[in-house]
Design an enzyme around this catalytic site. Structure first.
Site, PDB file in Angstrom:
ATOM      1  N   GLU A  34      17.338 -32.830  20.353  1.00  0.00           N
ATOM      2  CA  GLU A  34      16.571 -33.914  19.493  1.00  0.00           C
ATOM      3  C   GLU A  34      15.905 -34.655  19.924  1.00  0.00           C
ATOM      4  O   GLU A  34      15.482 -35.564  19.302  1.00  0.00           O
ATOM      5  CB  GLU A  34      18.850 -34.576  18.852  1.00  0.00           C
ATOM      6  CG  GLU A  34      18.566 -35.712  18.541  1.00  0.00           C
ATOM      7  CD  GLU A  34      19.667 -36.953  18.039  1.00  0.00           C
ATOM      8  OE1 GLU A  34      20.896 -35.556  17.888  1.00  0.00           O
ATOM      9  OE2 GLU A  34      20.077 -37.682  19.749  1.00  0.00           O
TER      10      GLU A  34
ATOM     11  N   HIS B  32      22.092 -29.779  21.961  1.00  0.00           N
ATOM     12  CA  HIS B  32      21.862 -30.553  20.568  1.00  0.00           C
ATOM     13  C   HIS B  32      21.443 -31.641  20.332  1.00  0.00           C
ATOM     14  O   HIS B  32      19.750 -32.140  20.335  1.00  0.00           O
ATOM     15  CB  HIS B  32      23.075 -30.306  18.993  1.00  0.00           C
ATOM     16  CG  HIS B  32      22.329 -31.483  18.470  1.00  0.00           C
ATOM     17  ND1 HIS B  32      22.634 -32.489  18.327  1.00  0.00           N
ATOM     18  CD2 HIS B  32      22.400 -30.284  16.842  1.00  0.00           C
ATOM     19  CE1 HIS B  32      22.343 -32.799  17.176  1.00  0.00           C
ATOM     20  NE2 HIS B  32      21.928 -31.643  16.227  1.00  0.00           N
ATOM     21  N   ASN B  33      21.515 -32.261  21.144  1.00  0.00           N
ATOM     22  CA  ASN B  33      21.184 -33.910  21.075  1.00  0.00           C
ATOM     23  C   ASN B  33      20.220 -33.732  22.241  1.00  0.00           C
ATOM     24  O   ASN B  33      18.634 -34.467  22.474  1.00  0.00           O
ATOM     25  CB  ASN B  33      22.055 -34.802  22.178  1.00  0.00           C
ATOM     26  CG  ASN B  33      22.923 -35.259  20.777  1.00  0.00           C
ATOM     27  OD1 ASN B  33      23.579 -34.859  20.318  1.00  0.00           O
ATOM     28  ND2 ASN B  33      24.282 -36.378  21.469  1.00  0.00           N
TER      29      ASN B  33
ATOM     30  N   SER C 267      27.731 -33.374  14.825  1.00  0.00           N
ATOM     31  CA  SER C 267      26.602 -34.229  14.658  1.00  0.00           C
ATOM     32  C   SER C 267      26.157 -34.692  13.108  1.00  0.00           C
ATOM     33  O   SER C 267      27.014 -33.533  11.626  1.00  0.00           O
ATOM     34  CB  SER C 267      25.562 -32.981  14.784  1.00  0.00           C
ATOM     35  OG  SER C 267      23.873 -33.643  14.574  1.00  0.00           O
TER      36      SER C 267
ATOM     37  N   LYS D  69      26.972 -29.103  21.320  1.00  0.00           N
ATOM     38  CA  LYS D  69      26.576 -31.380  21.314  1.00  0.00           C
ATOM     39  C   LYS D  69      25.948 -31.517  22.307  1.00  0.00           C
ATOM     40  O   LYS D  69      24.556 -31.493  21.814  1.00  0.00           O
ATOM     41  CB  LYS D  69      27.409 -31.173  20.961  1.00  0.00           C
ATOM     42  CG  LYS D  69      26.934 -32.334  20.161  1.00  0.00           C
ATOM     43  CD  LYS D  69      26.578 -32.773  19.376  1.00  0.00           C
ATOM     44  CE  LYS D  69      26.738 -34.112  17.924  1.00  0.00           C
ATOM     45  NZ  LYS D  69      25.972 -34.877  18.713  1.00  0.00           N
TER      46      LYS D  69
HETATM   47  C1  6PG Z   1      23.900 -36.595  16.230  1.00  0.00           C
HETATM   48  C2  6PG Z   1      24.001 -37.606  17.490  1.00  0.00           C
HETATM   49  C3  6PG Z   1      25.026 -38.180  17.958  1.00  0.00           C
HETATM   50  C4  6PG Z   1      24.180 -40.049  18.266  1.00  0.00           C
HETATM   51  C5  6PG Z   1      23.295 -39.728  19.935  1.00  0.00           C
HETATM   52  C6  6PG Z   1      21.766 -40.349  20.477  1.00  0.00           C
HETATM   53  O1  6PG Z   1      24.147 -35.266  16.292  1.00  0.00           O
HETATM   54  O2  6PG Z   1      24.983 -37.247  15.136  1.00  0.00           O
HETATM   55  O3  6PG Z   1      22.928 -37.047  18.130  1.00  0.00           O
HETATM   56  O4  6PG Z   1      25.602 -37.456  19.244  1.00  0.00           O
HETATM   57  O5  6PG Z   1      23.170 -40.302  17.327  1.00  0.00           O
HETATM   58  O6  6PG Z   1      24.603 -39.303  20.317  1.00  0.00           O
HETATM   59  O7  6PG Z   1      22.077 -40.169  21.766  1.00  0.00           O
HETATM   60  P1  6PG Z   1      21.585 -41.257  22.480  1.00  0.00           P
HETATM   61  O8  6PG Z   1      21.501 -42.755  21.764  1.00  0.00           O
HETATM   62  O9  6PG Z   1      21.701 -40.797  24.254  1.00  0.00           O
HETATM   63  O10 6PG Z   1      20.195 -41.029  21.956  1.00  0.00           O
END
Ligand code: 6PG
Length: 628
Positions: free
Chosen positions: A355, A351-352, A293, A348
């Site tokens: 996010e 995590h997302n 990430s 991960k």
């Molecule tokens: C990270 C982000 C990266 C990506 C996401 C976006 O941790 O660096 O999470 O992995 O930006 O996958 O996900 P979406 O396109 O589903 O919002």
């Protein structure tokens, strides 16, 4: 070199000469396979009778044992190793094997053998070796006509020139990780596929434009790329999750050697990772699913890395991954082994999903400020700036401030961006898995659905007209909004970590949540002061009930309630804030109304229920309606 170098080829190809030269130049011991034959084998060969597979079995095993005993310091072993099965036996259980094949024609080698009449293997038997010879796929091949000194020098050069690490896929993330690694002194081989007119000489041009990569090697040929790597090979895949990963793995399979390690650094689905680990294990290859990430900048300057899979394989890539990772406040790398199987990609994924909800909360707060409090964009940015200076500091808040301050000409760029959300998969997987595991994860769910809902732009526009909806001003203070946001963030993290803990129990992953929170304090997208605070308490049995969380709820619940109530009254959708409030109420309701649903289920489907006056857990069924 800590490698077992097998020099193979038919009798008389010059294996011993080259092996001895290498040994002299490197100090690594040399062993001549001929010296390990049983007396019975030697007698047989002296009698001009070719050896069979059975005759060779014990001999190959003793050479394999010899190689194992010498693995830590390395060894050069000359051995005909004529068949692929022989080579498999010789390399069995070894980690660092390199094959050198001395290749020559029958006529030439036969001629040579006639000049060594006293060897027990006579020239007359040479044809029997050519008859069973299967040329190796993965060897460095040299012509026996070449001078042995020059062959030895080339072999040494190959070793020196081999790369430590390979990267497949030079998209934004692959390139940034390559630059990061090169800056840490890692010798790299870089591969990007060739697609005529679209992706041509990608690796080569990337190296040309980045002087830091001057030691790196560029490839468009996968086999040459694999050959350029020191064994066990360490290959990072930075390709799109899904079919592309499987396609590359399929292409790699015939090129790899036992013990080689593939690291999938993309956002792969953890169940795919589990499948790939099991499949590749059958061939003796290791597969590590590593969540990475930090986006482009993180990958370049220091990402947060979440590797999962075989622990021993991980230990071999650990130094490189740790060297490129972000550092936490105490200087420790934000990279830690998560657990076996697909655990790295699982965390991960969560995590997302955290996010997603963090971003949704910020967009709801922005909506309340913009539409409800009618604040200007400057004013919103200024308020966020104040929040960011204290406990609410986070990377996502920081970038939001930058976004709010960005203009295109005289106008705010943000006002020109279409309000339809997109996503790539991790959020929806997390929501589906939370449902599968029975974990209430409403925050990430509301954030995901907010994206889906926003994508129905046309219906929204029509419904707005049909319902004549308008958004009235909201009667709350920015302090209340700040507290509501702070509390909702806590609930989001509580739900995310509970999901991880439940999965860890189900899949028997010994995940250390404190360590996980620690590697999320820097480098990753959800890094924040809150994450730092959680590091110390997140391993608690039930995070929601931790005294610090209970205190936060007590202090901020009123503000969250006011914010949600006022926003809804004003017609502003705040699903994630609502969900946080709902979660707190539902989780702190001692006597819920689920008794009614249990009764309904029993009524129409005889699904049974348990009684509060019977602690045994016995299933009761009632004949609710008397048919007569
Ligand atoms: C990270 C982000 C990266 C990506 C996401 C976006 O941790 O660096 O999470 O992995 O930006 O996958 O996900 P979406 O396109 O589903 O919002």
């Amino acid at each position: 070199m800590q490698t077992i170098l097998f020099i193979m080829g038919v009798s008389g190809s010059g294996k011993t000469t080259v092996g001895k030269l290498l040994s002299e130049q490197t100090g690594i011991p040399f062993f001549d396979g001929d010296d390990f034959h049983s007396t019975a084998n030697i007698e047989k060969m002296k009698a001009g009778i070719p050896l069979t597979d059975e005759d060779r079995a014990a001999w190959l095993q003793s050479l394999n044992q010899l190689a194992k005993e010498n693995e830590t310091r390395g060894a050069v072993i000359a051995c005909s190793a004529l068949k692929e099965t022989y080579r498999q036996q010789l390399a069995d259980g070894l980690h660092h094997v390199q094959w050198v094949y001395l290749k020559g024609s029958y006529a030439l080698i036969h001629e040579r053998m006639l000049q060594r009449p006293h060897h027990y293997f006579s020239a007359a038997m040479l044809q029997s070796q050519f008859d069973i010879l299967e040329e190796p796929f993965h060897a460095w091949v040299f012509d026996v006509q070449e001078d042995p000194h020059s062959i030895a020098a080339s072999i040494l050069k190959h070793f020196v020139m081999q790369s430590d690490f390979g990267i497949i896929g030079l998209g934004v993330m692959g390139k940034s990780l390559a630059l990061n690694m090169a800056g840490k002194g890692v010798k790299l081989s870089l591969y990007n596929r060739y697609v005529k007119g679209q992706e041509e000489k990608v690796a080569e041009q990337f190296i040309t434009h980045n002087p830091i990569l001057k030691e790196a090697k560029a490839f468009e040929d996968l086999s040459a790329f694999v050959q350029s790597l020191a064994m066990p090979r360490k290959i990072l895949l930075m390709v799109n999750a899904g079919a592309a990963v499987d396609a590359v793995v399929e292409e790699l399979k015939p090129l790899l050697s036992k013990g080689d390690i593939i690291i999938d650094g993309g956002n792969s689905f953890y169940k795919d990772t589990e499948r790939r680990i099991q499949e590749l294990n059958q061939y003796g290859f290791h597969f590590i699913g590593a969540g990475i990430s930090g986006g482009e900048e993180g990958a370049l300057k220091g990402p947060s890395i979440m590797p999962g899979g075989d622990a021993t394989a991980y230990s071999q890539v650990q130094p490189i991954l740790e060297s490129i990772a972000a550092k936490d406040k105490s200087g420790k790398p934000c990279c830690a082994y998560i657990s076996n199987g697909g655990s790295g990609h699982f965390v991960k994924m969560v995590h997302n999903a955290i996010e997603y909800a963090e971003m949704q909360l910020l967009s709801e707060v922005y909506a309340v400020m913009r539409n409800g409090l009618q604040l200007s964009q400057d004013a919103i940015a200024a308020i966020f700036q104040q929040w960011n200076e204290k406990e609410l500091n986070s990377y996502l808040l920081e970038i939001t401030i930058d976004i709010l301050q960005t203009k295109e000409g005289e106008d705010w760029l943000l006002d020109k961006i279409l309000d339809t959300g997109s996503s790539k998969g991790t959020g929806s997987w997390a929501v589906a898995i939370a449902a599968e595991l029975g974990v209430p994860a409403g925050m990430m769910t509301s954030a995901l659905y907010a994206r889906y809902l926003s994508a129905q732009k046309q219906t929204r526009v029509q419904a707005a007209a049909a319902l004549s909806t308008s958004q009235a001003s909201v009667s709350i203070s920015t302090e209340q909004l700040q507290q509501a946001y702070a509390l909702a963030r806590i609930i989001n993290h509580v739900q995310g970590f509970e999901l991880i803990k439940t999965a860890a129990l189900k899949y028997q992953w010994g995940i250390n949540c404190s360590e996980l929170a620690r590697i999320w304090t820097n480098g990753c997208i959800i890094r924040s002061t809150l994450m730092e605070q959680l590091t110390g308490i997140v391993s608690a049995d039930n995070l929601l009930l931790h005294p610090l969380i209970i205190t936060s709820i007590q202090q901020q619940l009123d503000s969250l309630t006011q914010t949600v109530t006022a926003s809804l009254q004003s017609g502003i959708a705040v699903p994630a804030l609502c969900e946080a409030l709902h979660y707190i109420h539902a989780m702190s309701t001692e006597q819920s109304a689920m008794n009614l649903i249990q009764a309904q289920r029993d009524y129409f489907g005889a699904h049974t229920y348990q009684r509060i006056d019977d602690a045994s857990g016995k299933a009761y069924h009632t004949q609710w309606k008397n048919e007569n």
